[in-house]
Design an enzyme around this catalytic site. Sequence first.
Site, short mmCIF file in Angstrom:
data_model
loop_
_atom_site.label_atom_id
_atom_site.label_comp_id
_atom_site.label_asym_id
_atom_site.label_seq_id
_atom_site.Cartn_x
_atom_site.Cartn_y
_atom_site.Cartn_z
N HIS A 66 0.84 -1.22 0.00
CA HIS A 66 0.00 0.00 0.00
C HIS A 66 0.87 1.25 0.00
CE1 HIS A 66 -3.97 1.82 1.75
NE2 HIS A 66 -3.28 2.76 1.12
N HIS A 68 1.43 5.26 -1.97
CA HIS A 68 0.95 6.29 -2.90
C HIS A 68 2.17 6.94 -3.55
CE1 HIS A 68 -3.25 6.12 -1.52
NE2 HIS A 68 -2.72 5.83 -0.34
N LEU A 69 2.29 6.78 -4.86
CA LEU A 69 3.45 7.34 -5.57
C LEU A 69 3.11 8.64 -6.30
CD1 LEU A 69 5.21 4.11 -6.94
CD2 LEU A 69 5.82 5.49 -4.95
N ARG A 70 1.81 8.97 -6.39
CA ARG A 70 1.36 10.29 -6.88
C ARG A 70 1.68 10.59 -8.34
NH1 ARG A 70 -1.75 10.36 -2.62
NH2 ARG A 70 -0.88 11.22 -0.72
N ASP A 158 -8.84 3.50 -3.00
CA ASP A 158 -8.29 4.00 -1.73
C ASP A 158 -8.31 5.52 -1.63
OD1 ASP A 158 -6.92 3.28 0.81
OD2 ASP A 158 -5.43 4.64 -0.02
N ASN A 297 -5.89 9.21 7.34
CA ASN A 297 -7.17 8.52 7.22
C ASN A 297 -6.91 7.03 6.95
OD1 ASN A 297 -9.83 7.98 7.00
ND2 ASN A 297 -10.16 9.08 5.07
N ASP A 324 1.02 2.58 3.70
CA ASP A 324 0.12 3.68 3.32
C ASP A 324 0.91 4.99 3.19
OD1 ASP A 324 -2.06 5.13 2.53
OD2 ASP A 324 -3.10 5.06 4.46
N HIS A 328 2.57 14.34 0.99
CA HIS A 328 1.84 15.58 0.68
C HIS A 328 2.80 16.76 0.77
CE1 HIS A 328 -2.22 14.08 0.26
NE2 HIS A 328 -2.10 13.39 1.37
O1 DOR Z 1 -4.33 9.34 4.92
C1 DOR Z 1 -4.57 8.91 3.81
N1 DOR Z 1 -3.98 9.42 2.72
N2 DOR Z 1 -5.47 7.92 3.67
C2 DOR Z 1 -5.90 7.51 2.48
O2 DOR Z 1 -6.70 6.59 2.42
C3 DOR Z 1 -5.42 8.17 1.24
C4 DOR Z 1 -4.10 8.77 1.46
C5 DOR Z 1 -3.69 9.72 0.35
O3 DOR Z 1 -3.82 9.36 -0.81
O4 DOR Z 1 -3.19 10.80 0.67
#
Ligand code: DOR
Length: 451
Positions: A66, A68-70, A158, A297, A324, A328
């Site tokens: 899990h 996130h590579l954006r 997700d 989240n 996860d 950001h």
């Molecule tokens: O905190 C989170 N950030 N929970 C998620 O389910 C998505 C993720 C995000 O893509 O930033």
Amino acid sequence: MTSNRTVIRNGRVIDPAQGIDRVADVLFSNGRIDEITGAPLATIPEGHSVIDASGLVVAPGFIDLHTHLRDPGYEWKETLESGTRAAARGGFTTVCAMPNTDPCQDNAAIIEDVIRRAERDAIVRVLLIGAITRGRHGKTLAPMGEMADAGVIGFSDDGDPVEDSNVMRQALGYSSSLGLPIINHAEERSLVRGGVMNEGHVATRLGLPGAPASAEAVMIARDLELAALTGGKLHVPHVSTAASVELVRAAKARGIDVTAEVTPHHLTLSDAWVYGMHGEVPDVISPTAYDTNTKVNPPLRSRADIEAVIAALVDGTIDVIATDHAPHAATDKVCTFNEAAHGINVLETAFAQVMQLVHAGTISLPDLIARLTSRPAEILGKQTGSLVKGSAADIVLLDPGVAWTVSAQDFVSLSRNTPLDGVTLKGRVSATLFGGRVVWDARATTAGVLS
Ligand code: DOR
């Protein structure tokens, strides 16, 4: 860079898939494992270069289900290159990228494009998760079959739950025929109602709207029933509450095809971290409170929830640790808590975070490594996560006892959003090899490259 034939000398080799835990040498050539010796060799085999692992643990590269590579769409937060550099630094040689990109990964053409660019830009293996629904809007199924043919390893919206139960039923129906899991973001939004942190006394004291822990369990309960109905394959992401754990435990006992993951932060950080004092509860609320880097989240939970997810990891109810990793930008976090984006930057701190459980005597190091290697590999159904002869030489060298201080400024990730900045943790990734190539070397900065 190492030569073709290499021996990693004298480390404590832990390979849970083969039940190996002994001091030995690991030999590889042409990017593939040749042998784990019974004991350290008396002499270096001819033609081999040497990586000295004395005092270190040698294990398979970690697998993150899990991440996130954006990329595409949010390349100022992370890219395939920067995200996989962060992965390598964290000991991960395989990362599974979530589809909440722009455009979102909801069809074969975009999946194929990202796979092609990952082959060019990524420094470790990138596997892709396709969206469950078109545009991640939750209304109609995305073309799951064509994405499966293009190589995705599962499906998820997700960041957003699939709220429509019939759409979720259909997705789970396809999951069993495709042999790929549905990873539904477990959050009943009608209960969240604008909550920005865990509902409880910390939220009350800080005057922030809370979301109840049961918002997660309610969605998981529905998904488990639908998995039972359809025979579908469900993987529950970022489990964070005691009630969720009970549901997964009972579902496994019923024979439902379900697996589950927990993040390093839900294992180690309580909602008291929102006070901005590294988990301490202040007498007087300090100017560091409302730390937006703790906004995630699902939200950071109570101590009781943390204890429940730890117990579930230890007893196997929760199968794996997944990061996860949610990078950001500063502009998403330098704002009010209500406005801030959800997400914590995890890849580079994950191992040290979860090592806290080993140092506390809660889980053994081999079991912890299994939850980062062999167990996620089993969920993926892939021949990775092991140092078995012939497998890719994806290897980490770990220094479990060394203390280091997190410096977000030094992250190789493009983003810095960690609440752990300045925190001293114990357990470091000394080096990471991907297909036999050194992709991270902590010693390079002080003592030259590994050789
Ligand atoms: O905190 C989170 N950030 N929970 C998620 O389910 C998505 C993720 C995000 O893509 O930033």
